[in-house]
Design an enzyme around this catalytic site. Structure first.
Site, PDB file in Angstrom:
ATOM      1  N   GLU A   8     -17.389  -9.993-112.787  1.00 59.83           N
ATOM      2  CA  GLU A   8     -18.407  -8.941-112.650  1.00 59.83           C
ATOM      3  C   GLU A   8     -19.014  -8.613-114.012  1.00 59.83           C
ATOM      4  OE1 GLU A   8     -20.549  -7.472-111.237  1.00 59.83           O
ATOM      5  OE2 GLU A   8     -19.975  -5.610-110.238  1.00 59.83           O
ATOM      6  N   ASP A   9     -20.284  -8.266-114.016  1.00 57.48           N
ATOM      7  CA  ASP A   9     -20.934  -7.940-115.291  1.00 57.48           C
ATOM      8  C   ASP A   9     -20.404  -6.641-115.885  1.00 57.48           C
ATOM      9  OD1 ASP A   9     -22.091  -6.337-113.314  1.00 57.48           O
ATOM     10  OD2 ASP A   9     -24.155  -6.863-113.762  1.00 57.48           O
ATOM     11  N   LYS A  14     -17.372  -0.109-118.670  1.00 57.10           N
ATOM     12  CA  LYS A  14     -18.102   1.083-119.105  1.00 57.10           C
ATOM     13  C   LYS A  14     -17.407   2.306-118.529  1.00 57.10           C
ATOM     14  CE  LYS A  14     -22.425   2.001-117.854  1.00 57.10           C
ATOM     15  NZ  LYS A  14     -23.882   1.833-117.670  1.00 57.10           N
ATOM     16  N   LYS A  36     -26.594  -9.981-108.838  1.00 57.34           N
ATOM     17  CA  LYS A  36     -27.059 -11.061-109.681  1.00 57.34           C
ATOM     18  C   LYS A  36     -26.519 -10.965-111.097  1.00 57.34           C
ATOM     19  CE  LYS A  36     -31.529 -10.547-107.478  1.00 57.34           C
ATOM     20  NZ  LYS A  36     -32.948 -10.225-107.761  1.00 57.34           N
ATOM     21  N   ASP A  58     -18.656   0.116-113.671  1.00 55.14           N
ATOM     22  CA  ASP A  58     -19.263   1.408-113.991  1.00 55.14           C
ATOM     23  C   ASP A  58     -18.477   2.490-113.248  1.00 55.14           C
ATOM     24  OD1 ASP A  58     -21.048   3.327-114.908  1.00 55.14           O
ATOM     25  OD2 ASP A  58     -22.653   2.784-113.541  1.00 55.14           O
TER      26      ASP A  58
END
Ligand code: IMP
Ligand code: MG
Length: 172
Positions: free
Chosen positions: A96-97, A128, A40, A100
């Site tokens: 994509e947010d 990140k 989400k 990671d």
């Protein structure tokens, strides 16, 4: 009470959207681009990005379950909702947010190639670096953040904080 430390304000978010959307609009001019948002977390980023683009694009979403309700990646990836648009002959841009560990993006890149996309590239709101395990090419990046757990602008902690318009470092 958890502490929220500001990381990205509205102005730097808007500036990065302008720069990245201009580059994408240039790179995909005349192509058949499908933005694929990863639910989400990417819903707000995709909604803002698509309105900044100056080229016509289609949008679709996948849902990947790799995180539970905590802040540590489980490492295993499952697709609980696939795309609905036929990707054959299309250019795909994964939206994509956060990148990671990089595992989700690697998985999705392979998946969309298997579905017959002409090209598959990646656009992330935040890169990140701290926990990267898989080297994965990221083609468009709005912001680089070295470490920490981030919330807001679609990003959650146990489903909270998604609606905050800016990005914060969550200190539990
Ligand atoms: P990975 O790159 O496969 O490890 O997983 C990336 C996914 O983990 C992202 O799509 C986010 O949903 C989630 N994630 C990673 N870091 C954060 C964070 O700092 N805040 C919120 N979600 C995160
Ligand atoms: Mg996500």
């Amino acid at each position: 009470m958890p502490e929220l430390v500001p990381v990205l304000n509205r102005k730097v978010i808007e500036d990065s959207l302008l720069a990245v959307s201009e580059q994408i609009s240039k790179d995909y001019k005349g192509r058949e681009l499908v933005l694929i948002g990863v639910l989400k977390g990417a819903f707000i980023f995709l909604a803002d990005l698509i309105r900044h683009l100056s080229i016509p694009v289609k949008a679709d979403f996948v849902r990947v379950a790799s995180y539970g309700s905590n802040s540590a990646s489980s490492g295993s990836i499952r697709l609980s909702k696939d795309v609905e648009i036929d990707l054959k002959g299309k250019d795909v841009l994964i939206v994509e947010d956060i990148a990671d560990t990089g595992l989700t993006l690697e998985y999705l890149r392979n998946h969309f190639s298997t579905l017959g996309a002409d090209s598959v590239k990646v656009c992330v709101f935040i890169d990140k670096k701290e926990r990267r395990e898989k080297h994965t090419a990221i083609d468009y990046v709005c912001h680089v953040v070295e470490k920490g757990f981030l919330v807001g602008y679609g990003l959650d902690y146990a489903e909270d904080y998604r609606g905050l318009p800016e990005v914060y470092h969550l200190k539990l």
